[in-house]
Design an enzyme around this catalytic site. Sequence first.
Site, PDB file in Angstrom:
ATOM      1  N   CYS A 190      -4.256 -25.897 -13.937  1.00 18.12           N
ATOM      2  CA  CYS A 190      -4.693 -27.269 -13.621  1.00 18.12           C
ATOM      3  C   CYS A 190      -4.607 -27.532 -12.123  1.00 18.12           C
ATOM      4  O   CYS A 190      -5.027 -28.586 -11.656  1.00 18.12           O
ATOM      5  CB  CYS A 190      -3.928 -28.309 -14.427  1.00 18.12           C
ATOM      6  SG  CYS A 190      -2.479 -28.997 -13.622  1.00 18.12           S
ATOM      7  N   HIS A 212       0.833  -1.201   0.000  1.00 20.12           N
ATOM      8  CA  HIS A 212       0.000   0.000   0.000  1.00 20.12           C
ATOM      9  C   HIS A 212       0.864   1.246   0.000  1.00 20.12           C
ATOM     10  O   HIS A 212       1.942   1.273   0.611  1.00 20.12           O
ATOM     11  CB  HIS A 212      -0.911   0.000   1.221  1.00 20.12           C
ATOM     12  CG  HIS A 212      -1.920  -1.110   1.189  1.00 20.12           C
ATOM     13  ND1 HIS A 212      -3.071  -1.037   0.445  1.00 20.12           N
ATOM     14  CD2 HIS A 212      -1.936  -2.331   1.789  1.00 20.12           C
ATOM     15  CE1 HIS A 212      -3.757  -2.166   0.587  1.00 20.12           C
ATOM     16  NE2 HIS A 212      -3.087  -2.967   1.399  1.00 20.12           N
ATOM     17  N   CYS A 240       1.667 -26.088 -16.576  1.00 19.09           N
ATOM     18  CA  CYS A 240       0.940 -24.818 -16.688  1.00 19.09           C
ATOM     19  C   CYS A 240       1.876 -23.633 -16.482  1.00 19.09           C
ATOM     20  O   CYS A 240       1.739 -22.611 -17.138  1.00 19.09           O
ATOM     21  CB  CYS A 240      -0.190 -24.760 -15.665  1.00 19.09           C
ATOM     22  SG  CYS A 240      -1.368 -26.105 -15.800  1.00 19.09           S
TER      23      CYS A 240
END
Lengths: 434, 497, 124
Positions: B449, B61, B414
């Site tokens: 996946c 932040h 992936c």
Amino acid sequence: MRELSYDVVAIGGGPAGMAAALAAREAGAERVLIIERDRELGGILQQCIHNGFGLRRFEEELTGPGYAHRYIEMVRNSDIDVWLDTTVLAAEPGGVITSVSPQAGLQVVRATSVVYAMGCRERTRGAIRTPGSRPAGVFTAGAAQRMVNMEGYLPGKEVVIVGSGDIGLIMARRMTFEGAKVKAVFEIMPYSNGLTRNIVQCLEDFGIPLYLGHSVTAIHGKDRVTGITVSQVNEKLEIVPDTAFDVACDCVLLSVGLIPENELGRAAGLMLDPITGGALVDQFRQTSLPGFFAAGNVLHVHDLVDWVSEEAAIAGRSAARHARGELPEGGAARQVAAGEGIRTVVPQRLSPLEPGKMSVRFYFRAARPMGASLLQLYADGELAFERKLRIVKPSEMIVADIPVRKIGAATKLEFRLAPAPGKAETEEEIGEEA
Amino acid sequence: MTGTFGAGPLPATADVVVIGGGVVGCAIARELTRFELSVLLIERAPDVATGTSKANSGILHAGFDADPGTWKAKLNVRGARLYADLAEGLGIPRKATGSLVVAKDAGQMDTVADLRQRGRDNGVPGLEIWNRDRLLAHEPNVSPEVAGALWAPSGAIVCPFLATVGFAENAIRNGARIVTECAVTGIDVVGGAITAVCTTRGRVATRFVVNAAGLHSGAVARLAGDDSFTIRPRRGEYILFDRSVGQLVNTVLFPTPDKVSKGILVAPTVHGNVFIGPDAVDIDDPDDRETTAGGLAGIVAGARRIVPALPLGTAITEFAGLRAAAGKDFVIGPSPVTRGLVHAAGIQSPGLTSAPAIGEAMVEVLAEAGLKLRPRAGFVPVNPAKPRFHDLDRPAQAALVAADPLYGRVICRCETITEAEIVAAILSPCGARTVDGVKRRVRAGAGRCQGGFCGPRVTAILARELGIPVTAVRKDSADSWLFLPRADIGAAEGIHA
Amino acid sequence: MARVVHAIQCIVCPIGCGGEVTVEDGTVTTLTGFTCNKGLAYAAKEVVSPKRMVTTTVRVSGGGLPLLPVVSVAPVPKDRIFDCLNLLRGVSVMAPIAEGEIVVADALGLGVDFRAARDISVVQ
């Protein structure tokens, strides 16, 4: 980095890749290569130890490994090159394939034709947004199948299966055989997504209840799963209030659908069918990228491996012809659409038909279960062809050969399914692939 | 002098015992290793970052939210600046995306203007008010029904898990000991002063305890006779989307805040995903991380107010995180009751951002409490870089495989994670001990996946590298077993990785 | 005269025909709804002595994998499936194994062999 060239390269050494490579070699491709990331050929068949494969292809009932074995032997007896333990990192337009393996390192292959045959992956819990905690013990059915059938470990002892896809049904029986208690199968749809024979021989034989129209609304357990909450759903798939009940279990297996494993194709920029999740192809199984073909579950998810082998042979032959410069040019100009009652159709487009070709084979998935039905072809809006089907289920692919003369010169083809007026006489007959 | 990590024995004594292996505890431990001290961190789970630190927004932040003068205001701005210097050296993925507070109408534009003023008071650099056109040019997928936004260029995103691991690994490299699967069962207090910490792994004598126990910090304080604050767990649910829709937003998008929370955000992650969330629900159980149908529907509705076209079909996972709320501000400082006990508690947002600054602050708090601090020669501020195969160009990839063939075996399809990276993640000083530990360190199984393919293989590699049976490999917590032996197969059998 | 009509779902092939089998005094008299000879034979048998193919795994040592898939060469009486599974649970073989090799001959005297469903080669 080694650099080599091949006429046809199949990416994936499962049933699709092997059938494509064999067909390409048979059709005259001189140098053919299969690249497989596992340490053996066969793909997912090696973990599907149940029987039921090959009735159409070999006219005999084989196990998954048995079916794979037939093709592995054919590949072994050919001069097709096979790279195992090798992962394709990229397959770029122009046929430049970059792969990596522990033994050979990075390698670049120039392929005149490429056949995508990477298969599919399972939908996950995240994709179906099941609320609850995230304990151990929630597996996709296929991952559990590998552990049980190939590694020899059990994913749990009190099992609930979510989704009624075939892998889930098969795993219900498998876990029962391994001494686990399978408590129930829950399916959100009002019909099963698995083959009827699997409901009989995997559930009914062992008294495992199948709850249709039920959705899992929560998974419980902080460390290991301890149970699930299930509710009935209405026809809009909304939860019916006050129907919730809990089922205790130490294992949840998910069988909620398969998705083509198309990341290489996506990265190469090929056009995809948003419904199948696979490439848009013509009757040669050529994708939107010239020289790139697709077959098997990477193209659309099949229920029978026999169809995978057949489709891959089409892709392999086409790839060989492309490699020799003999595939007709002219672009896939004609669109094939899935109309009322049909969810998917493959191929989704037609390139100019070859002279002498009598029929074109199409593969369909129904949008919903229907009884006796008519498969209809509308050519430029006119009903050009229809064929009776005895029964229609979304779980079972429809395969039909459409006579070329019915297709004619129409530029827009649309297939529909309509309820049949009377009872159909015969089962869908499959013609010869011309 | 390298420290240790794992479920080993406790030392008999330590100069300082840090309770809690979240990002705050690990940042404090690292800061303490700058001095001639024996530093022990104890964690009840098998890994660091298994509580609030594993499930949060991953946002650094800018620092305009907190009221000037609070710990939050001071530590947030300082922390954000420290990450900019530290992240690369500690192997913490960080992206300087900036952040936007989106205002939907004139009333919210007033709030946004107030936030800018507060931010300036807190020392936040570069704050600007953007009009609608400027906002939509930067974020084309934001709802056209917006009035404008507050732009904070110092807002950024990090991987909260790797932040924790980065601090922990560096602390270990500088001599800290981290003992896992070690739960605190008691704190010995003699004459109002700490003398020892009792745990499930035995007793360690010490005069100083840092309470960084997150959701359990109230309970830890009470073990030492201090009930000066109470922790209220506040749950927030999230939905994570696939990398294929990573272009949805370019920066962190907050709605204009209300009094309770910063609202439902839509934000990128450092790994190229997009997430939405969190909501804020007070609950009682500090370990209840269940997502709910209502909660998920609520964050979808909230996120749609900023980005109407959410790609819900590409969701890859949902999860809930718990914030350890103790009141309006952090609880930082000495116990008002027990000598030697110091608190870094009630660390809710912006705790991740503040963590390195909390580390610095706690050193001062401990010094004031009587801990002798002598700077140690040889403090190494950075961790060695870990190659990420996927991020390298082809020649660099080829060189890696030539040096170690396991870089040539892709285990996670992936995310393109190789076996060598997984092995390195296990063998590193703050190494993975669980499947989720591997996932969070190298992202094997974090893709679309969700471990469907690589889960069994990662399990096998863990068993091999740790020298344990497959049936002893766990998902994350101590009791999160994954596989049972088949009736006829010995548990020690290896599996095919 | 006892006349019973059984609703039978065929499992011979993926088409999955459903039909009815009428049994009178222990003898199948009529079959309706089945569309091939294999289906007719299955349905007739299913009401009298149901049988199933059995697939499972046995332990294998010396190969690249710990398990060898095996399959019955013919269907096994349904009520003996678990007996076969228990028998096979105790079986262990050595690599190399060739597809089709008999792993257990004449299991439990049922006249059904179990064969290897794949090759497993030796891994040093």
